[in-house]
Design a protein around this motif. Structure first.
Motif, PDB file in Angstrom:
ATOM      1  N   LEU A   1      36.729  43.688  39.291  1.00 56.28           N
ATOM      2  CA  LEU A   1      38.028  44.344  39.139  1.00 56.28           C
ATOM      3  C   LEU A   1      38.841  44.263  40.426  1.00 56.28           C
ATOM      4  O   LEU A   1      40.021  43.883  40.407  1.00 56.28           O
ATOM      5  N   ASN A   2      38.233  44.615  41.538  1.00 60.18           N
ATOM      6  CA  ASN A   2      38.948  44.618  42.815  1.00 60.18           C
ATOM      7  C   ASN A   2      39.499  43.235  43.154  1.00 60.18           C
ATOM      8  O   ASN A   2      40.609  43.111  43.695  1.00 60.18           O
ATOM      9  N   ALA A   3      38.731  42.192  42.835  1.00 57.77           N
ATOM     10  CA  ALA A   3      39.185  40.833  43.130  1.00 57.77           C
ATOM     11  C   ALA A   3      40.366  40.420  42.264  1.00 57.77           C
ATOM     12  O   ALA A   3      41.194  39.602  42.673  1.00 57.77           O
ATOM     13  N   LEU A   4      40.469  40.998  41.070  1.00 54.34           N
ATOM     14  CA  LEU A   4      41.519  40.604  40.129  1.00 54.34           C
ATOM     15  C   LEU A   4      42.807  41.405  40.282  1.00 54.34           C
ATOM     16  O   LEU A   4      43.859  40.983  39.801  1.00 54.34           O
ATOM     17  N   VAL A   5      42.732  42.568  40.922  1.00 51.61           N
ATOM     18  CA  VAL A   5      43.935  43.392  41.061  1.00 51.61           C
ATOM     19  C   VAL A   5      44.441  43.452  42.495  1.00 51.61           C
ATOM     20  O   VAL A   5      45.381  44.185  42.792  1.00 51.61           O
ATOM     21  N   ASN A   6      43.833  42.662  43.399  1.00 52.79           N
ATOM     22  CA  ASN A   6      44.316  42.704  44.781  1.00 52.79           C
ATOM     23  C   ASN A   6      45.634  41.950  44.925  1.00 52.79           C
ATOM     24  O   ASN A   6      46.060  41.204  44.047  1.00 52.79           O
ATOM     25  N   ALA A   7      46.275  42.146  46.062  1.00 55.62           N
ATOM     26  CA  ALA A   7      47.612  41.587  46.274  1.00 55.62           C
ATOM     27  C   ALA A   7      47.612  40.073  46.234  1.00 55.62           C
ATOM     28  O   ALA A   7      48.559  39.449  45.737  1.00 55.62           O
ATOM     29  N   GLU A   8      46.551  39.457  46.745  1.00 53.31           N
ATOM     30  CA  GLU A   8      46.505  37.996  46.783  1.00 53.31           C
ATOM     31  C   GLU A   8      46.507  37.398  45.379  1.00 53.31           C
ATOM     32  O   GLU A   8      47.186  36.402  45.114  1.00 53.31           O
ATOM     33  N   THR A   9      45.739  38.004  44.477  1.00 55.02           N
ATOM     34  CA  THR A   9      45.693  37.505  43.101  1.00 55.02           C
ATOM     35  C   THR A   9      47.042  37.684  42.415  1.00 55.02           C
ATOM     36  O   THR A   9      47.550  36.776  41.751  1.00 55.02           O
ATOM     37  N   LEU A  10      47.640  38.855  42.571  1.00 54.74           N
ATOM     38  CA  LEU A  10      48.936  39.099  41.942  1.00 54.74           C
ATOM     39  C   LEU A  10      49.993  38.148  42.482  1.00 54.74           C
ATOM     40  O   LEU A  10      50.825  37.623  41.732  1.00 54.74           O
ATOM     41  N   ALA A  11      49.980  37.926  43.796  1.00 61.10           N
ATOM     42  CA  ALA A  11      50.959  37.014  44.391  1.00 61.10           C
ATOM     43  C   ALA A  11      50.757  35.590  43.899  1.00 61.10           C
ATOM     44  O   ALA A  11      51.727  34.861  43.657  1.00 61.10           O
ATOM     45  N   ALA A  12      49.506  35.180  43.737  1.00 62.46           N
ATOM     46  CA  ALA A  12      49.226  33.829  43.246  1.00 62.46           C
ATOM     47  C   ALA A  12      49.752  33.646  41.821  1.00 62.46           C
ATOM     48  O   ALA A  12      50.275  32.578  41.472  1.00 62.46           O
ATOM     49  N   ILE A  13      49.636  34.680  41.010  1.00 67.24           N
ATOM     50  CA  ILE A  13      50.145  34.593  39.638  1.00 67.24           C
ATOM     51  C   ILE A  13      51.666  34.573  39.645  1.00 67.24           C
ATOM     52  O   ILE A  13      52.295  33.854  38.858  1.00 67.24           O
ATOM     53  N   ALA A  14      52.279  35.336  40.533  1.00 64.91           N
ATOM     54  CA  ALA A  14      53.737  35.284  40.660  1.00 64.91           C
ATOM     55  C   ALA A  14      54.196  33.878  41.020  1.00 64.91           C
ATOM     56  O   ALA A  14      55.206  33.381  40.497  1.00 64.91           O
ATOM     57  N   ASP A  15      53.444  33.204  41.881  1.00 64.26           N
ATOM     58  CA  ASP A  15      53.775  31.828  42.241  1.00 64.26           C
ATOM     59  C   ASP A  15      53.557  30.889  41.060  1.00 64.26           C
ATOM     60  O   ASP A  15      54.328  29.949  40.851  1.00 64.26           O
TER      61      ASP A  15
ATOM     62  N   GLY B   1      34.974  28.742  51.677  1.00 66.68           N
ATOM     63  CA  GLY B   1      36.378  28.947  51.977  1.00 66.68           C
ATOM     64  C   GLY B   1      37.098  29.685  50.883  1.00 66.68           C
ATOM     65  O   GLY B   1      36.507  30.053  49.873  1.00 66.68           O
ATOM     66  N   PRO B   2      38.411  29.945  51.092  1.00 66.94           N
ATOM     67  CA  PRO B   2      39.185  30.718  50.122  1.00 66.94           C
ATOM     68  C   PRO B   2      38.995  30.196  48.709  1.00 66.94           C
ATOM     69  O   PRO B   2      39.029  29.001  48.471  1.00 66.94           O
ATOM     70  N   GLU B   3      38.808  31.138  47.789  1.00 72.08           N
ATOM     71  CA  GLU B   3      38.574  30.770  46.392  1.00 72.08           C
ATOM     72  C   GLU B   3      39.805  30.115  45.806  1.00 72.08           C
ATOM     73  O   GLU B   3      40.920  30.580  45.999  1.00 72.08           O
ATOM     74  N   LYS B   4      39.609  29.045  45.100  1.00 71.13           N
ATOM     75  CA  LYS B   4      40.703  28.370  44.416  1.00 71.13           C
ATOM     76  C   LYS B   4      40.645  28.703  42.939  1.00 71.13           C
ATOM     77  O   LYS B   4      39.580  28.622  42.327  1.00 71.13           O
ATOM     78  N   VAL B   5      41.791  29.062  42.381  1.00 67.52           N
ATOM     79  CA  VAL B   5      41.827  29.378  40.962  1.00 67.52           C
ATOM     80  C   VAL B   5      42.889  28.520  40.304  1.00 67.52           C
ATOM     81  O   VAL B   5      43.888  28.179  40.902  1.00 67.52           O
ATOM     82  N   SER B   6      42.642  28.168  39.053  1.00 65.94           N
ATOM     83  CA  SER B   6      43.592  27.317  38.361  1.00 65.94           C
ATOM     84  C   SER B   6      44.661  28.133  37.701  1.00 65.94           C
ATOM     85  O   SER B   6      44.543  29.322  37.560  1.00 65.94           O
TER      86      SER B   6
END
Length: 239
Positions: free
Chosen positions: A81-95, A234-239
């Protein structure tokens, strides 16, 4: 962020083209995409929607994980949960949705970079989820979240542990002592601070992290050290 931002029907059409999500109440979408720095011009901003969207996102993600991982203990579900709602994940989806040119912000925020840019995009995503929830109910919000968050929930490394916990165990193994954290700087206004924190492990070079809270900055610093020392990839890459 673009100086000439779309409004009204054009804004709704552009958003629908990018996400497939339509709005009857276009004012909800407009509010969700308006930063507090543009409030004097627009007459409103996304802050109340952000508050609601954070809760809706947490509920939908929690439900999604609860069903997807029926054998997972509470601790693992919390990590996911924490990994999916953090700022980095949200920002990546915005991009991924390419929201930058749809956001209305004051002049001082149009060219922000670094952590502030991540936080801005994350806040916008939470506000958008609230707008979708108010427009179409929980099912509409659930469909939107599942579309963009489900692939990330299944990505390798999605159940990565809390970085401070991981670093503490590693530090005890290699140095026989817990890591220590020190605050290097605090910048920005009280409502939007940016902390810079260093983490130190005996016998190893320090690592630095930044965040909107001390804990977030500490987690970023711990992550930086874990990656640098090869404990994590390294930083996790998500599609």
């Amino acid at each position: 962020m673009s100086r000439k931002r779309l409004k009204g029907k054009e804004l709704a059409e552009a958003f629908e083209q990018r996400t497939g999500q339509s709005f009857r109440d276009i004012s909800l979408l407009d509010r969700a995409l308006t930063h507090a720095s543009a409030r004097e011009v627009a007459g409103f901003d996304y802050q109340r929607l952000e508050f609601l969207g954070d809760r809706v996102l947490g509920l939908v993600i929690s439900e999604m994980l609860f069903k997807a991982y029926p054998e997972a203990p509470e601790g693992e579900l919390s990590v996911r949960l924490n990994a999916l709602v953090n700022a980095e994940t949200l920002a990546a989806i915005a991009d991924e949705i390419n929201l930058a040119d749809l956001i209305q912000a004051g002049r001082e925020l149009r060219s922000v970079t670094g952590r502030k840019r991540v936080n801005l995009r994350a806040d916008i995503m939470e506000a958008l989820i609230a707008a979708i929830y108010l427009e179409g109910g929980l099912e509409a919000a659930r469909n939107f979240v599942h579309r963009y968050w489900m692939p990330r929930s299944q990505a390798e490394g999605a159940a990565r542990r809390d970085p401070k916990t991981e670093l503490q165990e590693w530090a005890h193994q290699v140095a026989g002592a817990a890591p220590t954290y020190s605050m290097d700087a605090r910048e920005g206004p009280d409502h939007d601070p940016l902390f810079t924190i260093s983490v130190h492990v005996k016998g190893h070079a320090s690592a630095i992290g930044q965040g909107r809270s001390k804990r977030e900055a500490e987690q970023a610093a711990a992550t930086a050290m874990l990656i640098r020392e090869g404990v994590w990839q390294g930083p996790e890459k998500v599609s």
